[in-house]
Design an enzyme around this catalytic site. Structure first.
Site: not given
Ligand code: SIN
Length: 335
Positions: A20, A73, A106-107
């Site tokens: 993100t 991710s 983040t995931d």
């Molecule tokens: C991801 O994990 O690539 C998408 C969600 C995020 O980064 O918050």
């Protein structure tokens, strides 16, 4: 592509993996629908607002950017982890590099953090790898990515941390402790009982407790062997399964007969499973499947028979690792 600012001798390298933080949407007021990983690291750095640039410039370090992947991710694969580790090793070996930053979704960030922690081992004892991310895309009016990126560069340049750490929303966590605990809020991570080990605000890095040890950096099986050209080993087949109320009795035998190499059970409470699962897990183990236990509780470590490293019902577990990090660890242990 590389982007550089400042021209001093020491540098911080920013490796991009997507997420993100590199996300693009059509509407600046929209923070939940966008394409993750759309922007390169060079673009993220070029777009940094003035105050973030000033914080980075105050470190005195040059910043070099390289995009390793531009993915959401949730789509990360075993090969991405190794590609990233190989680029990290390449840059850590450069004498002028003071530390690294990785921008990531983040995931699955906590899994990448633990993977890097394990395969890099001693390689990070003098130079940290600081992973950062964002909960709002780069196109959001109130994007959190630019400040997180600047903070991570400040931490990497500080000379005050080592190992693999995660820097997000002004807090720094160890790779072992960090976990994503919320699907949408900006401070989506916590460090469980360990909490954060440091903070960074407006370019100022502060240890939470100056007497606390920095994250431990231990030698690993891979750290000396890993080079930028190391061939990627074949991924062992390891599944993470949840033990639930009214748990199905079919899942484990299906996995065993399909030839799974290992299973991590996200068990109830302090590592408990029902009698049937316990028997099935024991026979899988006898048949050569590697079985590890973790807790499905979001906080707290399993307590069991310390000497044997097992739960009270005899299932082996990795101390202090949640289920998804245990899966990473078991994949590595089976190599
Ligand atoms: C991801 O994990 O690539 C998408 C969600 C995020 O980064 O918050």
């Amino acid at each position: 592509m590389q982007a550089v600012f400042n021209s001093n001798r020491q540098s911080v390298v920013v490796l991009g993996m997507g997420g993100t933080i590199a996300g693009e949407g059509d509407d600046p007021s929209q923070t939940l629908t966008y394409q993750a990983g759309a922007r390169s690291v060079a673009r993220l750095m070029a777009d940094l607002p003035l105050q973030c640039r000033a914080q980075i410039e105050a470190t005195g370090c040059a910043v070099i950017g390289e995009s390793v992947a531009q993915i959401d991710s949730k789509d990360i694969q075993w090969t991405h982890w190794w590609d990233l580790a190989r680029r990290v090793v390449h840059w850590l070996d450069e004498p002028s590099v003071q530390g690294l930053v990785v921008t990531h979704g983040t995931d699955t960030l906590e899994e990448t953090a633990w993977f890097l922690d394990q395969v890099l081992g001693h390689r990070t004892r003098f130079k940290p790898v600081v992973i950062t991310c964002a909960m709002r895309p780069a196109t959001a009016a109130d994007a959190d990515g630019p400040q997180n990126l600047a903070d991570a560069v400040v931490v990497a340049a500080s000379g005050a941390v080592r190992g693999v750490v995660v820097c997000v929303a002004g807090e720094v966590f160890s790779a072992q402790a960090v976990q994503k605990v919320h699907p949408t809020r900006v401070n989506a991570f916590d460090g469980g009982p360990v909490s954060h080990i440091a903070t960074v605000h407006s370019g100022v890095f502060q240890r939470e407790n100056p007497d606390d040890a920095l994250p431990l950096v231990s030698q690993s099986r891979w750290d000396r062997w890993l080079t930028p050209e190391t061939p990627i080993p074949k991924q062992p087949w390891v599944e993470c399964v949840w033990h639930t109320g009214a748990a199905s009795s079919q899942l484990l035998p299906l996995l065993a007969s399909a030839g799974v190499d290992g299973v991590v059970v996200a068990a109830t409470g302090n590592g408990t499973v029902n009698e049937e699962w316990l028997m099935q897990l024991q026979s899988m183990s006898v048949a050569g499947v590697a079985v590890r236990c973790a807790t499905r509780c979001s906080h707290g470590a399993l307590v069991g028979d310390k000497e044997k490293g097992q739960t009270f019902s005899g299932l082996a577990f990795y101390p202090e690792l949640n289920a998804v990090k245990s899966r990473v660890q078991l994949c590595l242990d089976l190599l």
